[in-house]
Design a protein around this motif. Structure first.
Motif, PDB file in Angstrom:
ATOM      1  N   GLU A   1       0.861  -1.198   0.007  1.00  0.00           N
ATOM      2  CA  GLU A   1       0.102   0.136   0.081  1.00  0.00           C
ATOM      3  C   GLU A   1       0.837   1.244   0.024  1.00  0.00           C
ATOM      4  O   GLU A   1       0.372   2.443  -0.527  1.00  0.00           O
ATOM      5  CB  GLU A   1      -0.882   0.179   1.240  1.00  0.00           C
ATOM      6  N   ASP A   2       2.178   1.317   0.562  1.00  0.00           N
ATOM      7  CA  ASP A   2       2.909   2.334   0.400  1.00  0.00           C
ATOM      8  C   ASP A   2       3.759   2.332  -0.663  1.00  0.00           C
ATOM      9  O   ASP A   2       4.456   3.342  -0.683  1.00  0.00           O
ATOM     10  CB  ASP A   2       3.816   2.398   1.695  1.00  0.00           C
ATOM     11  N   ALA A   3       3.736   1.643  -1.782  1.00  0.00           N
ATOM     12  CA  ALA A   3       4.518   1.553  -2.955  1.00  0.00           C
ATOM     13  C   ALA A   3       3.895   2.917  -3.809  1.00  0.00           C
ATOM     14  O   ALA A   3       2.824   3.379  -3.628  1.00  0.00           O
ATOM     15  CB  ALA A   3       3.999   0.718  -3.868  1.00  0.00           C
ATOM     16  N   PHE A   4       4.941   3.321  -4.655  1.00  0.00           N
ATOM     17  CA  PHE A   4       4.599   4.449  -5.566  1.00  0.00           C
ATOM     18  C   PHE A   4       4.265   3.885  -6.836  1.00  0.00           C
ATOM     19  O   PHE A   4       5.283   3.268  -7.611  1.00  0.00           O
ATOM     20  CB  PHE A   4       5.800   5.519  -5.325  1.00  0.00           C
ATOM     21  N   ILE A   5       3.335   4.212  -7.375  1.00  0.00           N
ATOM     22  CA  ILE A   5       2.749   3.444  -8.713  1.00  0.00           C
ATOM     23  C   ILE A   5       2.821   4.549  -9.741  1.00  0.00           C
ATOM     24  O   ILE A   5       2.179   5.235  -9.735  1.00  0.00           O
ATOM     25  CB  ILE A   5       1.396   2.677  -8.397  1.00  0.00           C
ATOM     26  N   VAL A   6       3.269   3.881 -10.772  1.00  0.00           N
ATOM     27  CA  VAL A   6       3.498   4.583 -12.097  1.00  0.00           C
ATOM     28  C   VAL A   6       2.680   3.930 -13.085  1.00  0.00           C
ATOM     29  O   VAL A   6       3.124   2.901 -13.378  1.00  0.00           O
ATOM     30  CB  VAL A   6       4.727   4.806 -12.858  1.00  0.00           C
ATOM     31  N   SER A   7       1.927   4.392 -13.980  1.00  0.00           N
ATOM     32  CA  SER A   7       0.925   3.538 -14.935  1.00  0.00           C
ATOM     33  C   SER A   7       1.026   4.162 -16.230  1.00  0.00           C
ATOM     34  O   SER A   7       1.475   5.536 -16.506  1.00  0.00           O
ATOM     35  CB  SER A   7      -0.604   3.999 -14.580  1.00  0.00           C
ATOM     36  N   PHE A   8       0.802   3.235 -17.029  1.00  0.00           N
ATOM     37  CA  PHE A   8       0.735   3.400 -18.476  1.00  0.00           C
ATOM     38  C   PHE A   8      -0.444   2.511 -19.380  1.00  0.00           C
ATOM     39  O   PHE A   8      -0.729   1.474 -18.907  1.00  0.00           O
ATOM     40  CB  PHE A   8       2.257   2.975 -19.384  1.00  0.00           C
TER      41      PHE A   8
ATOM     42  N   ILE B   1      15.092   3.408 -13.258  1.00  0.00           N
ATOM     43  CA  ILE B   1      14.787   3.958 -11.896  1.00  0.00           C
ATOM     44  C   ILE B   1      14.666   2.891 -10.870  1.00  0.00           C
ATOM     45  O   ILE B   1      14.836   3.036  -9.595  1.00  0.00           O
ATOM     46  CB  ILE B   1      13.229   4.701 -11.898  1.00  0.00           C
ATOM     47  N   ASN B   2      14.509   1.644 -11.255  1.00  0.00           N
ATOM     48  CA  ASN B   2      14.654   0.484 -10.600  1.00  0.00           C
ATOM     49  C   ASN B   2      15.952   0.175 -10.023  1.00  0.00           C
ATOM     50  O   ASN B   2      15.847  -0.323  -8.743  1.00  0.00           O
ATOM     51  CB  ASN B   2      14.492  -0.865 -11.386  1.00  0.00           C
ATOM     52  N   LYS B   3      16.909   0.859 -10.352  1.00  0.00           N
ATOM     53  CA  LYS B   3      18.225   0.669  -9.924  1.00  0.00           C
ATOM     54  C   LYS B   3      18.668   1.852  -8.714  1.00  0.00           C
ATOM     55  O   LYS B   3      19.253   1.521  -7.844  1.00  0.00           O
ATOM     56  CB  LYS B   3      19.277   1.182 -10.756  1.00  0.00           C
ATOM     57  N   ILE B   4      17.539   2.652  -8.562  1.00  0.00           N
ATOM     58  CA  ILE B   4      17.541   3.694  -7.773  1.00  0.00           C
ATOM     59  C   ILE B   4      16.567   3.550  -6.659  1.00  0.00           C
ATOM     60  O   ILE B   4      16.998   3.795  -5.402  1.00  0.00           O
ATOM     61  CB  ILE B   4      17.113   5.192  -8.314  1.00  0.00           C
TER      62      ILE B   4
ATOM     63  N   ILE C   1       6.881   1.280  -8.431  1.00  0.00           N
ATOM     64  CA  ILE C   1       6.328   0.226  -9.215  1.00  0.00           C
ATOM     65  C   ILE C   1       5.625   0.743 -10.513  1.00  0.00           C
ATOM     66  O   ILE C   1       4.978   1.636 -10.588  1.00  0.00           O
ATOM     67  CB  ILE C   1       4.916  -0.524  -8.425  1.00  0.00           C
ATOM     68  N   PHE C   2       5.993  -0.033 -11.571  1.00  0.00           N
ATOM     69  CA  PHE C   2       5.379   0.251 -13.010  1.00  0.00           C
ATOM     70  C   PHE C   2       4.476  -0.604 -13.166  1.00  0.00           C
ATOM     71  O   PHE C   2       4.651  -2.017 -13.171  1.00  0.00           O
ATOM     72  CB  PHE C   2       6.742   0.493 -13.832  1.00  0.00           C
ATOM     73  N   ILE C   3       3.112  -0.112 -14.065  1.00  0.00           N
ATOM     74  CA  ILE C   3       2.118  -0.911 -14.295  1.00  0.00           C
ATOM     75  C   ILE C   3       1.750  -0.377 -15.571  1.00  0.00           C
ATOM     76  O   ILE C   3       1.504   0.620 -15.777  1.00  0.00           O
ATOM     77  CB  ILE C   3       0.898  -1.200 -13.391  1.00  0.00           C
TER      78      ILE C   3
END
Length: 391
Positions: free
Chosen positions: A223-230, A250-253, A258-260
Motif C-alpha cells: 500500500e505504500d508503493a509509488f505506482i506509475v501507470s501506462f 529507476i529500478n536501480k535507484i 512500481i510500474f504497471i
C-alpha cells in the motif's frame, strides 16, 4: 443535415476514429443533435472490411513476383471499401446541400466522386501518415522489416490526392497536426489556404471496477508503493520503449516505485517483479485509479483519448512535449507536467521528484478533473462540433 460517414465500427474503448466517433455519438445524443447522423457499420447489415489476415510466412523470404502479388492482395482489400461505402449509404437520402464528414483517408477517397456536390470535411486520427502506420502494422503482423513498398506507395498516392482535394478539415488543435508535418511530405502545402477548424476531442468519463485497495491486493502491491501507470499500444510511437527504459533506470535507484502497464504491441515489457504488465484490459480505469501518476511518453502525439480519460479520473500526468499534449498543457491550471520527447533522464527525475513530493500530485489531479469538466465532457465536445458545422 450533417452526415458523418465511417466505413468501420464504433468502439468507445478504442482510440482513433472508432473511439472518437463513439464518444461523439453519445455527446450528440446527449444534446439532442438530431440534425447530425453517423453512418457506420453500427446501423447497417454490412460486414467489416478486412485489413488483411496474419500470414504464416515471412514476405522477405518469397520470390519477388509472388511477394508483389501478395502485396497487391492487401491493396485490393482497400478497393473493396468503395463498394462497402456504397452499401452503407444506399438506403440513406443525402441531399446536395448536406455536409459530409469523413474520418478516414480511404472513406473520403472512395466517396469523393459520388458526393461531388456536397461540402466535405475530413478528420484523420493516426499519429503519423496512414501509409506509415498501415505498413508498420503489417510489419508487426508478419514479424518482418520488409518495407511493403507497393502498399506504402499506393497509400501515399491516395493520401496525397485526398489532402490536395479536400478543402475543409476538422482537427483537435494546431499542435495535433505536428505528426503530419513530420511524416507526410508537403503537408504544409496541402493545407495552405484551406479551412481548418479546431475542436478539442472529448470523452466519456472513465470509470473503474476495482477500488485502489482491492487492486493493490489483487496484484500483490504494498500500500505504500509509488505506482506509475501506462495504458496504450506497446510500440515506439506511443513511447513504450521510453516507459520501459525509465523503469530500468529507476529500478536501480528505488525498488518502491512500481510500474504497471496495460496494452499490447511489439515491445516486450521488462521481466521484473516491480514491473507489472496486465496486457489488454477492458478496465483501464482500475489501473489508472490505483496509480499515483500516469505517464504518456509518446514519440508522436495526435490527441490521445487515454489522456482525456485520465483527466476525467483526476490523476496527475507526466507527458512528452508532443502534439495534443502541448495543447492541454497550455490551458489554465493543468496537472500535466511535460518532458522533452525521448529524454528518459528528465522523466526519471520527475518521477523521483513526485515520489518525494506526493502532496503535489493531489493538487495536479484536482486541476485535471476541473479541466475535464470545463473542456472535455461529451456535451462540450458535441456542442463545439455542432458550431463548426453551422447548426
Amino acid at each position: 443535415m450533417n452526415h458523418i460517414i465511417f466505413g468501420g465500427s464504433l468502439d468507445i474503448r478504442k482510440g482513433g476514429s472508432a473511439g472518437y466517433l463513439a464518444n461523439l455519438k453519445v455527446g450528440l445524443d446527449n444534446i439532442n443533435a438530431t440534425e447530425t447522423t453517423i453512418i457506420s457499420n453500427q446501423n447497417t447489415n454490412t460486414t467489416k472490411i478486412p485489413s488483411g489476415a496474419k500470414s504464416r510466412f515471412s514476405p522477405q523470404n518469397l520470390d519477388s513476383r509472388v511477394r508483389d502479388f501478395y502485396e497487391a492482395f492487401f491493396v485490393f482489400n482497400y478497393f473493396r471499401r468503395q463498394k462497402h461505402l456504397d452499401r452503407l449509404t444506399s438506403n440513406i437520402t443525402i441531399k446536395n446541400e448536406d455536409k459530409l464528414h469523413f474520418h478516414n483517408i480511404f472513406d473520403y477517397y472512395y466517396s469523393e466522386k459520388r458526393f461531388m456536390s456536397n461540402k466535405k470535411y475530413l478528420t484523420t486520427h493516426t499519429p503519423e501518415s496512414i501509409a506509415i502506420e498501415y505498413t508498420n502494422r503489417l510489419k508487426g503482423q508478419h514479424d518482418t522489416e520488409y518495407d511493403f513498398h507497393i502498399i506504402k506507395n499506393k497509400i501515399r498516392k491516395i493520401e496525397k490526392k485526398v489532402l490536395q482535394n479536400c478543402k475543409n478539415f476538422i482537427y483537435p488543435s494546431k499542435e495535433s497536426l505536428e505528426p503530419y508535418y513530420e511524416t507526410i511530405p508537403d503537408f504544409d502545402k496541402f493545407i495552405d489556404g484551406k479551412n481548418i477548424h479546431f475542436n478539442m476531442t472529448g470523452c466519456k468519463e472513465l470509470k473503474y471496477k476495482t477500488d485502489k485497495k482491492t487492486f493493490l491486493k489483487l496484484n500483490n502491491i504494498e500500500e505504500d508503493a509509488f505506482i506509475v501507470s501506462f495504458v496504450g499500444r506497446h510500440n515506439k510511437v506511443k513511447g513504450y520503449d521510453v516507459f520501459c527504459e525509465a523503469f530500468n533506470r529507476i529500478n536501480k535507484i528505488d525498488k518502491k516505485i512500481i510500474f504497471i502497464s496495460a496494452g499490447k504491441g511489439d515491445i516486450d515489457s521488462p521481466s521484473n517483479k516491480q514491473f507489472i504488465d496486465l496486457g489488454w484490459t477492458d478496465d483501464p480505469g482500475s489501473l489508472i485509479n490505483a496509480s499515483d501518476v500516469f505517464v504518456l511518453p509518446n514519440n508522436r502525439t495526435f490527441f490521445d483519448l487515454i489522456l482525456l480519460e485520465v483527466l476525467s479520473l483526476g490523476k496527475a500526468v507526466i507527458a512528452s512535449k508532443t502534439g495534443g499534449n502541448k495543447t492541454i498543457a497550455q490551458l489554465e491550471n493543468t496537472g500535466l507536467d511535460l518532458f522533452e520527447k525521448g529524454d528518459i533522464d528528465e522523466l526519471v527525475k520527475k518521477l523521483i521528484h513526485y515520489k518525494e513530493n506526493k502532496n503535489k500530485l493531489d493538487e495536479m489531479g484536482k486541476f485535471n478533473r476541473e479541466l475535464y469538466l470545463k473542456y472535455f465532457t461529451l456535451e462540450k465536445f458535441a456542442e463545439r462540433y455542432q458550431k463548426i458545422l453551422g447548426t
